[in-house]
Design a protein around this motif. Structure first.
Motif, PDB file in Angstrom:
ATOM      1  N   HIS A  64     -62.758  -6.702 -72.320  1.00 61.34           N
ATOM      2  CA  HIS A  64     -62.010  -7.845 -72.854  1.00 61.34           C
ATOM      3  C   HIS A  64     -62.888  -9.102 -73.003  1.00 61.34           C
ATOM      4  N   ASP A  65     -62.692  -9.781 -74.114  1.00 67.26           N
ATOM      5  CA  ASP A  65     -63.406 -11.025 -74.373  1.00 67.26           C
ATOM      6  C   ASP A  65     -62.459 -12.196 -74.074  1.00 67.26           C
TER       7      ASP A  65
ATOM      8  N   GLY B  45     -58.815 -15.420 -75.292  1.00 65.92           N
ATOM      9  CA  GLY B  45     -57.497 -15.609 -74.667  1.00 65.92           C
ATOM     10  C   GLY B  45     -57.234 -14.613 -73.551  1.00 65.92           C
ATOM     11  N   ALA B  46     -55.998 -14.664 -73.022  1.00 64.49           N
ATOM     12  CA  ALA B  46     -55.612 -13.854 -71.871  1.00 64.49           C
ATOM     13  C   ALA B  46     -55.614 -12.362 -72.214  1.00 64.49           C
ATOM     14  N   LEU B  47     -55.739 -11.549 -71.164  1.00 65.72           N
ATOM     15  CA  LEU B  47     -55.599 -10.092 -71.343  1.00 65.72           C
ATOM     16  C   LEU B  47     -54.177  -9.705 -70.943  1.00 65.72           C
ATOM     17  N   ARG B  48     -53.452  -9.124 -71.883  1.00 65.95           N
ATOM     18  CA  ARG B  48     -52.089  -8.650 -71.588  1.00 65.95           C
ATOM     19  C   ARG B  48     -51.949  -7.262 -72.198  1.00 65.95           C
ATOM     20  N   MET B  49     -51.866  -6.269 -71.345  1.00 61.94           N
ATOM     21  CA  MET B  49     -51.760  -4.911 -71.912  1.00 61.94           C
ATOM     22  C   MET B  49     -50.810  -4.034 -71.094  1.00 61.94           C
ATOM     23  N   ILE B  50     -50.244  -3.038 -71.780  1.00 58.52           N
ATOM     24  CA  ILE B  50     -49.569  -1.954 -71.069  1.00 58.52           C
ATOM     25  C   ILE B  50     -50.178  -0.648 -71.560  1.00 58.52           C
ATOM     26  N   SER B  51     -50.130   0.373 -70.712  1.00 60.79           N
ATOM     27  CA  SER B  51     -50.710   1.659 -71.077  1.00 60.79           C
ATOM     28  C   SER B  51     -49.824   2.800 -70.568  1.00 60.79           C
ATOM     29  N   PRO B  52     -49.065   3.395 -71.475  1.00 62.69           N
ATOM     30  CA  PRO B  52     -48.211   4.517 -71.061  1.00 62.69           C
ATOM     31  C   PRO B  52     -48.968   5.846 -71.156  1.00 62.69           C
ATOM     32  N   GLY B  53     -48.587   6.817 -70.338  1.00 60.65           N
ATOM     33  CA  GLY B  53     -49.216   8.130 -70.489  1.00 60.65           C
ATOM     34  C   GLY B  53     -48.887   9.080 -69.358  1.00 60.65           C
ATOM     35  N   LYS B  54     -49.435  10.307 -69.499  1.00 59.31           N
ATOM     36  CA  LYS B  54     -49.185  11.350 -68.493  1.00 59.31           C
ATOM     37  C   LYS B  54     -50.135  11.185 -67.318  1.00 59.31           C
ATOM     38  N   VAL B  55     -49.647  11.483 -66.126  1.00 60.36           N
ATOM     39  CA  VAL B  55     -50.504  11.509 -64.940  1.00 60.36           C
ATOM     40  C   VAL B  55     -50.187  12.773 -64.133  1.00 60.36           C
ATOM     41  N   PHE B  56     -51.081  13.128 -63.234  1.00 56.80           N
ATOM     42  CA  PHE B  56     -50.970  14.424 -62.543  1.00 56.80           C
ATOM     43  C   PHE B  56     -51.288  14.256 -61.062  1.00 56.80           C
TER      44      PHE B  56
ATOM     45  N   GLN C 111     -46.493   7.408 -66.288  1.00 57.60           N
ATOM     46  CA  GLN C 111     -46.547   6.039 -65.766  1.00 57.60           C
ATOM     47  C   GLN C 111     -46.759   5.077 -66.928  1.00 57.60           C
ATOM     48  N   ILE C 112     -46.358   3.852 -66.701  1.00 57.75           N
ATOM     49  CA  ILE C 112     -46.721   2.792 -67.644  1.00 57.75           C
ATOM     50  C   ILE C 112     -47.428   1.729 -66.818  1.00 57.75           C
ATOM     51  N   GLU C 113     -48.717   1.562 -67.118  1.00 54.55           N
ATOM     52  CA  GLU C 113     -49.501   0.557 -66.419  1.00 54.55           C
ATOM     53  C   GLU C 113     -49.300  -0.783 -67.118  1.00 54.55           C
ATOM     54  N   GLY C 114     -49.264  -1.853 -66.346  1.00 50.49           N
ATOM     55  CA  GLY C 114     -49.209  -3.188 -66.945  1.00 50.49           C
ATOM     56  C   GLY C 114     -50.285  -4.039 -66.323  1.00 50.49           C
ATOM     57  N   LEU C 115     -50.924  -4.885 -67.120  1.00 45.58           N
ATOM     58  CA  LEU C 115     -51.995  -5.742 -66.589  1.00 45.58           C
ATOM     59  C   LEU C 115     -52.022  -7.059 -67.353  1.00 45.58           C
ATOM     60  N   VAL C 116     -52.053  -8.163 -66.576  1.00 43.55           N
ATOM     61  CA  VAL C 116     -52.212  -9.490 -67.199  1.00 43.55           C
ATOM     62  C   VAL C 116     -53.302 -10.219 -66.428  1.00 43.55           C
ATOM     63  N   ILE C 117     -54.308 -10.736 -67.135  1.00 42.10           N
ATOM     64  CA  ILE C 117     -55.350 -11.524 -66.465  1.00 42.10           C
ATOM     65  C   ILE C 117     -55.600 -12.806 -67.269  1.00 42.10           C
ATOM     66  N   ASP C 118     -55.583 -13.895 -66.553  1.00 41.91           N
ATOM     67  CA  ASP C 118     -55.851 -15.193 -67.177  1.00 41.91           C
ATOM     68  C   ASP C 118     -56.125 -16.187 -66.053  1.00 41.91           C
TER      69      ASP C 118
ATOM     70  N   SER D  94     -65.397  -5.284 -62.647  1.00 40.98           N
ATOM     71  CA  SER D  94     -65.265  -5.263 -64.114  1.00 40.98           C
ATOM     72  C   SER D  94     -65.926  -6.490 -64.746  1.00 40.98           C
ATOM     73  N   GLY D  95     -66.684  -7.214 -63.936  1.00 44.25           N
ATOM     74  CA  GLY D  95     -67.448  -8.343 -64.466  1.00 44.25           C
ATOM     75  C   GLY D  95     -66.619  -9.601 -64.678  1.00 44.25           C
TER      76      GLY D  95
END
Ligand code: FA5
Length: 347
Positions: A184-185, A189-200, A215-222, A301-302
């Motif tokens: 992310h740059d 601006g801020a990082l706002r993401m969700i990531s749905p998918g299969k997990v095991f 699961q649906i991951e959610g992440l906000v960084i600012d 993650s720097g």
């Protein structure tokens, strides 16, 4: 018998045969026998050379007349027999176009796909991007970058299927956090993401656990992101999913990649918090894990944890679907029984 008399009796006989038949094949047979090359009329015409010049035009004319008459009669009979055949066929093959048609079966998207798309829409509406992760992950992203170094005891919480020492099928969608953060740059601006998918996981299957789930991951960084932002965001989502009257509560918990960590409960959809069999008489149902992103995770993650903070959550849409529709066994979602799946028609 004179030729005329022969022709006359042939005419009479043939006309009788024509009117007596009601079969098209037989009618054709009569035509061939009477008017064909080997038939009696052709025979008469051939024998004309033996007649006197006076008789010839008379007999010839008469023969032609009879031939034309029989040809026309056969044709007429043929037309009327064909009409009868057609009418019989139409009567027999009647089609009632007013009968109801055969229904075409329409499939629908799987109920879990519907739930995940609904959650995606809620977050897209709040300015989040949807990111796709990898189902086959490295130990590095699945565990180490989530602050779970090798031999960390908390790895036991998520035992998994290893492909090799370093490659596994992911136990949660959290590795997508690290993969997204490092790219992310923040100048944009801020990082706002969700990531749905299969997990095991190497979980034993029961009514609320499956070895493969979602699961649906959610992440906000600012800068200046707080627990208040996390709580407000989750409240919006829960009310949209389960109704305005729903409340949420945060309970202290532990995840190696968040500090502080919480488990989030939703007030029971069935009893509204009174206590019932669905919420095991607590009035609350656990739905996700969350917390403030651990400074170690940001650093790996720097990202400078002195400047940036963030929250993350991991939600189980299978459980959301169970709660939404009162499904009492998670395994129903994975058995592909159409009697179960076809109840969820979607919008
Ligand atoms: C995690 O997997 C964390 N990665 C979540 C997280 C993300 C916490 C970001 C903090 C920050 P947990 O193991 O509790 O946490 O799983 C999260 C959700 O997945 C649970 O609340 C539950 O809804 C669902 N879940 C877990 N195991 C199963 C299972 N075997 N079957 C079905 N759903 C499951």
């Amino acid at each position: 018998m004179s030729l005329q008399a022969q022709l006359e009796s042939l005419k009479k006989e043939t006309l009788e045969k024509i009117s007596a038949t009601d079969d098209l094949a037989q009618l054709n047979q009569i035509r061939v026998e009477t008017l064909g090359k080997k038939g009696p009329i052709t025979e008469v015409l051939r024998g004309m050379k033996d007649l006197s010049p006076e008789e010839r035009p008379i007999v010839g004319g008469f023969a032609n007349e009879i031939r034309d008459l029989l040809t026309a009669e056969i044709e007429n009979r043929k037309v009327s027999l064909e009409a009868v055949a057609l009418n019989n066929a139409l009567a027999k093959e009647t089609l009632d176009v007013t009968l109801p048609g055969t229904k075409v079966y329409h499939g629908t998207r799987h109920v879990l796909t519907q739930i995940m798309e609904e959650i995606e829409d809620i977050f897209i509406g709040m300015g989040y991007q949807v990111v796709e992760g990898f189902e086959v992950e490295s130990d590095h992203y699945n565990f180490e970058r989530m602050n779970l170094p090798k031999d960390h005891p908390a790895r036991d919480m998520q035992d998994t299927f290893y492909i090799s020492d370093e490659i596994l099928i992911r136990t949660h969608t959290s590795p997508v956090q690290a993969r997204t953060m490092e790219k992310h740059d923040f100048s944009k601006g801020a990082l706002r993401m969700i990531s749905p998918g299969k997990v095991f996981r190497r979980d034993t299957d029961d009514a609320t656990h499956s070895h493969q789930f979602h699961q649906i991951e959610g992440l906000v960084i600012d800068k200046n992101i707080t627990m208040g932002d996390l709580k407000g965001t989750l409240e919006v989502m829960m009310k949209k999913m389960f109704g305005e009257e729903r409340n949420i509560r945060l309970r202290p918990s532990y995840f190696p990649f968040t500090e502080p960590s919480v488990e989030v409960d939703v007030s029971c959809f069935k009893c509204g918090g009174e206590g019932c069999n669905v919420c095991k008489h607590t009035g609350w149902i656990e739905i996700l894990g969350a917390g403030m992103v651990h400074p170690n995770v940001l650093e790996m993650s720097g990202i400078d944890p002195e400047v940036y903070t963030g929250f993350a959550f991991g939600l189980g849409p299978d459980r959301v679907a169970m709660l939404r529709y009162g499904v009492n066994d998670i395994r129903n979602f994975y058995q592909n029984d159409l009697r179960f799946l076809s109840q969820f028609k979607g919008e």
